[in-house]
Design a protein around this motif. Structure first.
Motif, PDB file in Angstrom:
ATOM      1  N   THR A  71       0.849  -1.181   0.000  1.00 28.48           N
ATOM      2  CA  THR A  71       0.000   0.000   0.000  1.00 28.48           C
ATOM      3  C   THR A  71       0.895   1.245   0.000  1.00 28.48           C
ATOM      4  OG1 THR A  71      -0.121   0.076   2.424  1.00 28.48           O
ATOM      5  CG2 THR A  71      -1.862  -1.168   1.266  1.00 28.48           C
TER       6      THR A  71
ATOM      7  N   ARG B 109      -4.113  -5.196   3.408  1.00 30.96           N
ATOM      8  CA  ARG B 109      -5.236  -4.267   3.349  1.00 30.96           C
ATOM      9  C   ARG B 109      -5.518  -3.967   1.877  1.00 30.96           C
ATOM     10  NH1 ARG B 109      -3.293   0.300   5.783  1.00 30.96           N
ATOM     11  NH2 ARG B 109      -3.116   1.426   3.839  1.00 30.96           N
ATOM     12  N   ASP B 110      -6.770  -4.061   1.488  1.00 31.47           N
ATOM     13  CA  ASP B 110      -7.181  -3.754   0.113  1.00 31.47           C
ATOM     14  C   ASP B 110      -6.395  -4.563  -0.916  1.00 31.47           C
ATOM     15  OD1 ASP B 110      -8.976  -1.882   1.165  1.00 31.47           O
ATOM     16  OD2 ASP B 110      -7.466  -0.282   1.099  1.00 31.47           O
TER      17      ASP B 110
ATOM     18  N   SER C 210       0.230  -4.079   3.756  1.00 29.81           N
ATOM     19  CA  SER C 210       0.277  -2.799   4.470  1.00 29.81           C
ATOM     20  C   SER C 210       1.382  -2.791   5.523  1.00 29.81           C
ATOM     21  CB  SER C 210      -1.071  -2.484   5.127  1.00 29.81           C
ATOM     22  OG  SER C 210      -1.411  -3.474   6.073  1.00 29.81           O
TER      23      SER C 210
END
Length: 107
Positions: free
Chosen positions: A27, A97-98, A102
């Motif tokens: 990220t 994350r996503d 991260s």
């Protein structure tokens, strides 16, 4: 190994010359903690990878992995190369994350 594809991609790219592609596994605000230092964001992560590539040649082989059910994964690895000692078992602690990494803690 039963981990998300982004972790497999990071492990595959992480020992090669594709540093920008390796940093793209993270990220924009990711952190990496390794060897007593923390690297913040993709630019620092890419610089960290480039610095390692200039110092050592090594391979990483996954020995096993497990997830915590909340986006965290631990991957046990064997790292072998031309660094002092030449061989070490390390645990890579990933937080996702996503669909991207991260956080990575290497211990």
């Amino acid at each position: 190994m039963d981990v998300p594809e982004i972790i497999e991609r990071y492990l595959r790219l992480g020992t090669g010359p594709e540093h920008a592609a390796t940093a793209a596994c993270f990220t924009p605000d990711a952190t990496v903690a390794d060897d007593g230092r923390t690297h913040h964001g993709r630019a620092e992560i890419q610089a960290w990878r480039e610095g390692l590539a200039g110092r050592f040649t090594y391979t990483v082989r996954a020995l096993g992995a497990d997830g915590d059910g909340t986006g965290g994964y631990r991957v046990r690895t064997l790292v072998e190369g031309d660094f002092p000692g030449g061989r070490v078992e390390l645990t890579y602690g990933f937080r996702l994350r996503d669909g991207l990494i991260s956080e990575l803690v290497i211990a």
